[in-house]
Design a protein around this motif. Structure first.
Motif, PDB file in Angstrom:
ATOM      1  N   SER A 306       0.819  -1.216   0.000  1.00  0.00           N
ATOM      2  CA  SER A 306       0.000   0.000   0.000  1.00  0.00           C
ATOM      3  C   SER A 306       0.849   1.262   0.000  1.00  0.00           C
ATOM      4  N   ASP A 307       2.136   1.126   0.254  1.00  0.00           N
ATOM      5  CA  ASP A 307       3.059   2.266   0.258  1.00  0.00           C
ATOM      6  C   ASP A 307       3.448   2.628  -1.170  1.00  0.00           C
ATOM      7  N   ALA A 308       3.614   3.904  -1.426  1.00  0.00           N
ATOM      8  CA  ALA A 308       3.952   4.374  -2.772  1.00  0.00           C
ATOM      9  C   ALA A 308       5.281   3.809  -3.272  1.00  0.00           C
ATOM     10  N   LYS A 309       6.180   3.422  -2.357  1.00  0.00           N
ATOM     11  CA  LYS A 309       7.469   2.875  -2.787  1.00  0.00           C
ATOM     12  C   LYS A 309       7.307   1.573  -3.551  1.00  0.00           C
ATOM     13  N   ALA A 310       6.189   0.874  -3.325  1.00  0.00           N
ATOM     14  CA  ALA A 310       5.974  -0.392  -4.030  1.00  0.00           C
ATOM     15  C   ALA A 310       5.712  -0.167  -5.513  1.00  0.00           C
ATOM     16  N   ARG A 311       5.264   1.020  -5.883  1.00  0.00           N
ATOM     17  CA  ARG A 311       4.950   1.266  -7.288  1.00  0.00           C
ATOM     18  C   ARG A 311       6.166   1.085  -8.185  1.00  0.00           C
ATOM     19  N   SER A 312       7.311   1.623  -7.749  1.00  0.00           N
ATOM     20  CA  SER A 312       8.506   1.508  -8.583  1.00  0.00           C
ATOM     21  C   SER A 312       8.985   0.064  -8.665  1.00  0.00           C
ATOM     22  N   THR A 313       8.775  -0.705  -7.594  1.00  0.00           N
ATOM     23  CA  THR A 313       9.180  -2.110  -7.619  1.00  0.00           C
ATOM     24  C   THR A 313       8.287  -2.915  -8.550  1.00  0.00           C
ATOM     25  N   ILE A 314       6.981  -2.669  -8.491  1.00  0.00           N
ATOM     26  CA  ILE A 314       6.060  -3.342  -9.398  1.00  0.00           C
ATOM     27  C   ILE A 314       6.432  -3.016 -10.842  1.00  0.00           C
ATOM     28  N   ALA A 315       6.742  -1.757 -11.089  1.00  0.00           N
ATOM     29  CA  ALA A 315       7.143  -1.350 -12.441  1.00  0.00           C
ATOM     30  C   ALA A 315       8.450  -2.015 -12.845  1.00  0.00           C
ATOM     31  N   SER A 316       9.394  -2.085 -11.915  1.00  0.00           N
ATOM     32  CA  SER A 316      10.693  -2.690 -12.219  1.00  0.00           C
ATOM     33  C   SER A 316      10.544  -4.150 -12.607  1.00  0.00           C
ATOM     34  N   PHE A 317       9.697  -4.879 -11.869  1.00  0.00           N
ATOM     35  CA  PHE A 317       9.476  -6.281 -12.225  1.00  0.00           C
ATOM     36  C   PHE A 317       8.971  -6.400 -13.651  1.00  0.00           C
ATOM     37  N   HIS A 318       7.947  -5.646 -14.015  1.00  0.00           N
ATOM     38  CA  HIS A 318       7.338  -5.805 -15.329  1.00  0.00           C
ATOM     39  C   HIS A 318       8.262  -5.333 -16.446  1.00  0.00           C
ATOM     40  N   ARG A 319       9.031  -4.299 -16.185  1.00  0.00           N
ATOM     41  CA  ARG A 319       9.995  -3.858 -17.199  1.00  0.00           C
ATOM     42  C   ARG A 319      11.074  -4.911 -17.429  1.00  0.00           C
ATOM     43  N   GLN A 320      11.530  -5.529 -16.354  1.00  0.00           N
ATOM     44  CA  GLN A 320      12.558  -6.560 -16.507  1.00  0.00           C
ATOM     45  C   GLN A 320      11.966  -7.852 -17.060  1.00  0.00           C
ATOM     46  N   TRP A 321      10.765  -8.205 -16.617  1.00  0.00           N
ATOM     47  CA  TRP A 321      10.096  -9.422 -17.100  1.00  0.00           C
ATOM     48  C   TRP A 321       9.957  -9.402 -18.620  1.00  0.00           C
ATOM     49  N   LEU A 322       9.556  -8.253 -19.165  1.00  0.00           N
ATOM     50  CA  LEU A 322       9.391  -8.116 -20.610  1.00  0.00           C
ATOM     51  C   LEU A 322      10.623  -7.508 -21.276  1.00  0.00           C
ATOM     52  N   ASP A 323      11.680  -7.334 -20.488  1.00  0.00           N
ATOM     53  CA  ASP A 323      12.962  -6.828 -21.009  1.00  0.00           C
ATOM     54  C   ASP A 323      12.776  -5.532 -21.793  1.00  0.00           C
ATOM     55  N   LEU A 324      12.152  -4.561 -21.142  1.00  0.00           N
ATOM     56  CA  LEU A 324      11.854  -3.280 -21.777  1.00  0.00           C
ATOM     57  C   LEU A 324      12.866  -2.198 -21.457  1.00  0.00           C
ATOM     58  N   THR A 325      13.789  -2.472 -20.562  1.00  0.00           N
ATOM     59  CA  THR A 325      14.637  -1.422 -20.002  1.00  0.00           C
ATOM     60  C   THR A 325      15.392  -0.640 -21.060  1.00  0.00           C
ATOM     61  N   ASP A 326      15.803  -1.307 -22.146  1.00  0.00           N
ATOM     62  CA  ASP A 326      16.592  -0.641 -23.183  1.00  0.00           C
ATOM     63  C   ASP A 326      15.749   0.101 -24.211  1.00  0.00           C
ATOM     64  N   LEU A 327      14.434   0.121 -24.051  1.00  0.00           N
ATOM     65  CA  LEU A 327      13.575   0.752 -25.045  1.00  0.00           C
ATOM     66  C   LEU A 327      13.987   2.184 -25.382  1.00  0.00           C
TER      67      LEU A 327
END
Length: 603
Positions: A306-327
């Motif tokens: 429920s803390d806002a800090k979790a938002r960046s972690t959720i985003a980090s997982f999905h970006r890495q899962w789909l390997d989007l970081t280099d977009l």
């Protein structure tokens, strides 16, 4: 070869050097983990390489699923999926077990987040450190040994951060260092700051060493501010700051399965869900011992999500899962795709962040929603890519419903479609391979040596399907490409920046596809990305794979046969919840593999 062992910073040399140069000694970061061999995964799995605290050959597990990637060394540490977990768990007869735990340095994101919460630092100081390693699709520095360059980089970044922190000394210290004429305040500062930096209480010996360092620094130019700087600089170079410490109560590697201490568990939870150090509330549950209780862990997971800090972690997982970081660094042909620019690329990445948070934390939390919802979060030029006009008064972060006959879930959003295309055309190979590897947890053998991987040049008269037909007609290519291309061709209604299209070449888009060599609920034909998204969303194999990916993200390593009971329970619970991702994260956090460590090979 030597196993990694955490050692305190080499402060014994400090007095003479500090009095001469006023600089802190470089801490001993320690020996890195050595490389080991991962196990064979399932019936069709392949061998992967990985991080291990020693050497050994990974074990195999019988099963119908398969996966590849980086697995821990040591007996019985091959990654497994599907029925292999059930069989391996049954064979263990209920004996507590967990996979081999590698020594992991903080990733760049974890370093940046930690110094933000520890020092109030802004920006990305970890850009001065080496690139992160990867375990499967996820960042995890658990493979390569530390070299002199990395030690120097850590020293330089720590020095710069400590200098900048001097201006915040009054707020970072619990008492007035500047006016204290004894070591009383220094002791309070070292004790309080050290617990946060090390993510555990300091020992009496460590407190004494750092207070002595402060005294030496205070005696030089700069007084208390200089002493403060040296303590901060030294702590930021310690292995207890730079590494995840997962060794149990003894503080050194032990044979067999060892329970994490409450402080270690607090740290593992905080880096799992926040990518950063624990907060005061999490430290408090570690201090009073209640964090060892499953109910407390579950409650903390819900609080932390429920803390806002979790938002960046959720985003980090999905970006890495789909390997989007280099977009953002992927170029596109300006003539073919004039709408694409750096601002649009950033908007695509922001859409992934907002959409993942919308589903996981704010919405129903379901994997099905992640894969099939037509909600979107465009901004700026991304509206143009989607063929829409930005509504008057639109505020970024407000969900927009895209045409449900064209878009369904994160795989039909522009970030995935753009990242896995060529600069001048789409790529059914890249799109299909990503789905096969990261969404289905399947395997694609590497291409033969010296094979020409240059895609055929696009022409106005040919469609993508026509240009890539050689992959199915050439026996050398067909074996591997049948695993990828027929999946990727299902996305052909989307061009290389994710814009919807109905024509390709001289005719209508043909987005029919087919899945082979997969579970029974995936195998078969489909027509277009929407049918594919729904097929994936309803698949037990995809659900199990998604659970595996979150486990890998949380642990910084591949799952192994020693994690079989934990993984079977996690997968079963995820399925029983209807694919609720919030429940999945809580289940991982209370699993035996998450709450315990294995630091030596063997069952």
């Amino acid at each position: 070869m030597r196993a990694f062992a955490l050692r305190p910073a080499a402060l014994g040399c400090m007095a003479a050097a500090l009095m001469v140069s006023g600089m802190a000694c470089t801490g001993v970061i320690g020996d890195a983990t050595t490389s080991g061999s991962g196990g064979t995964a399932g019936n069709t799995g392949t061998t992967g390489t990985g991080s291990t605290m020693g050497t050994g050959t990974g074990g195999s597990a019988t099963g119908t699923g398969s996966t590849t990637g980086t697995g821990g060394g040591g007996t019985g540490t091959g990654a497994t999926t599907g029925n292999g977990f059930a069989a391996a768990c049954a064979a263990s007869k209920g004996v507590l077990n967990a996979g081999l735990t590698p020594a992991r340095r903080l990733t760049r994101d974890e370093y940046n987040n930690t110094v933000r919460d520890l020092l109030g630092t802004t920006g990305t100081p970890a850009d001065g450190l080496g690139q992160d390693e990867k375990i499967g699709p996820f960042n995890s520095n658990a493979i390569a040994p530390i070299d002199e360059l990395q030690v120097q980089q850590s020293s330089e970044v720590a020095g710069a951060l400590a200098i900048a922190a001097q201006a915040k000394m009054a707020t970072l210290s619990p008492c007035a260092l500047a006016t204290d004429t004894t070591t009383s305040c220094a002791t309070k500062f070292v004790t309080a700051f050290g617990q946060k930096a090390y993510r555990r209480p300091l020992t009496t010996a460590e407190i004494t060493q750092y207070v002595n360092l402060y005294v030496v620094g205070k005696g030089g130019t700069g007084g208390a501010t200089n002493g403060f700087r040296l303590v901060v600089e030294a702590m930021l170079q310690s292995p207890f700051f730079l590494y995840h410490q997962d060794v149990g109560a003894t503080g050194t590697p032990q044979a067999g399965i060892v329970a994490l201490t409450p402080y270690e568990l607090a740290s593992r939870l905080s880096y799992f869900l926040w990518g950063s150090m624990p907060d005061d509330a999490l430290f408090a549950t570690a201090a009073d011992g209640t964090l060892t209780q499953e109910a407390t862990i579950s409650a903390q997971v819900q609080r932390m999500l429920s803390d806002a800090k979790a938002r960046s972690t959720i985003a980090s997982f999905h970006r890495q899962w789909l390997d989007l970081t280099d977009l953002p660094s992927q170029p596109k042909d300006a003539t073919a795709f004039p709408m694409f620019n750096a601002q649009v690329a950033d908007a695509m990445m922001q859409e992934t962040t907002l959409f993942a948070d919308y589903v996981v934390r704010q919405g129903d939390g379901l994997l099905k929603t992640l894969l099939t919802s037509n909600a979107s979060f465009p901004q700026g030029g991304l509206f143009g890519v989607y063929g829409m006009t930005q509504p008057a008064g639109y505020q970024v972060g407000t969900p927009v419903m895209l045409d449900p006959t064209k878009r369904a879930g994160i795989l039909t959003q522009a970030a995935f479609l753009t990242r896995w295309s060529h600069n001048n055309q789409t790529s059914p190979v890249h799109r299909g391979k990503l789905i096969r590897l990261n969404v289905m947890c399947g395997n694609v053998p590497p291409p033969p040596m010296n094979v020409n991987t240059t895609p055929p040049a696009p022409t106005p008269a040919t469609s993508t399907r026509q240009r890539f037909a050689q992959h199915s007609s050439d026996p050398t290519c067909a074996t591997c490409h049948q695993l990828m291309d027929p999946i990727g061709l299902g996305f052909e209604n989307f061009d290389a920046i994710g814009a919807y299209r109905t024509m390709d070449g001289l005719g209508p888009v043909d987005a029919t596809g087919n899945i082979v060599a997969a579970g029974g609920d995936l195998v078969g034909s489909f027509n277009g990305a929407l049918e594919l998204a729904n097929k994936l969303a309803q698949s037990q194999d995809v659900s199990d794979c998604f659970a595996n990916q979150w486990f890998r993200f949380s642990m910084g390593r591949m799952e192994s046969v020693d994690d079989s009971c934990s993984m079977q329970d996690v997968q079963d619970a995820f399925h029983a919840s209807g694919g609720n991702i919030r429940d999945l994260l809580a289940r991982i956090a209370v699993s035996p593999s998450f709450r315990n460590v294995r630091l030596t090979p063997g069952s």
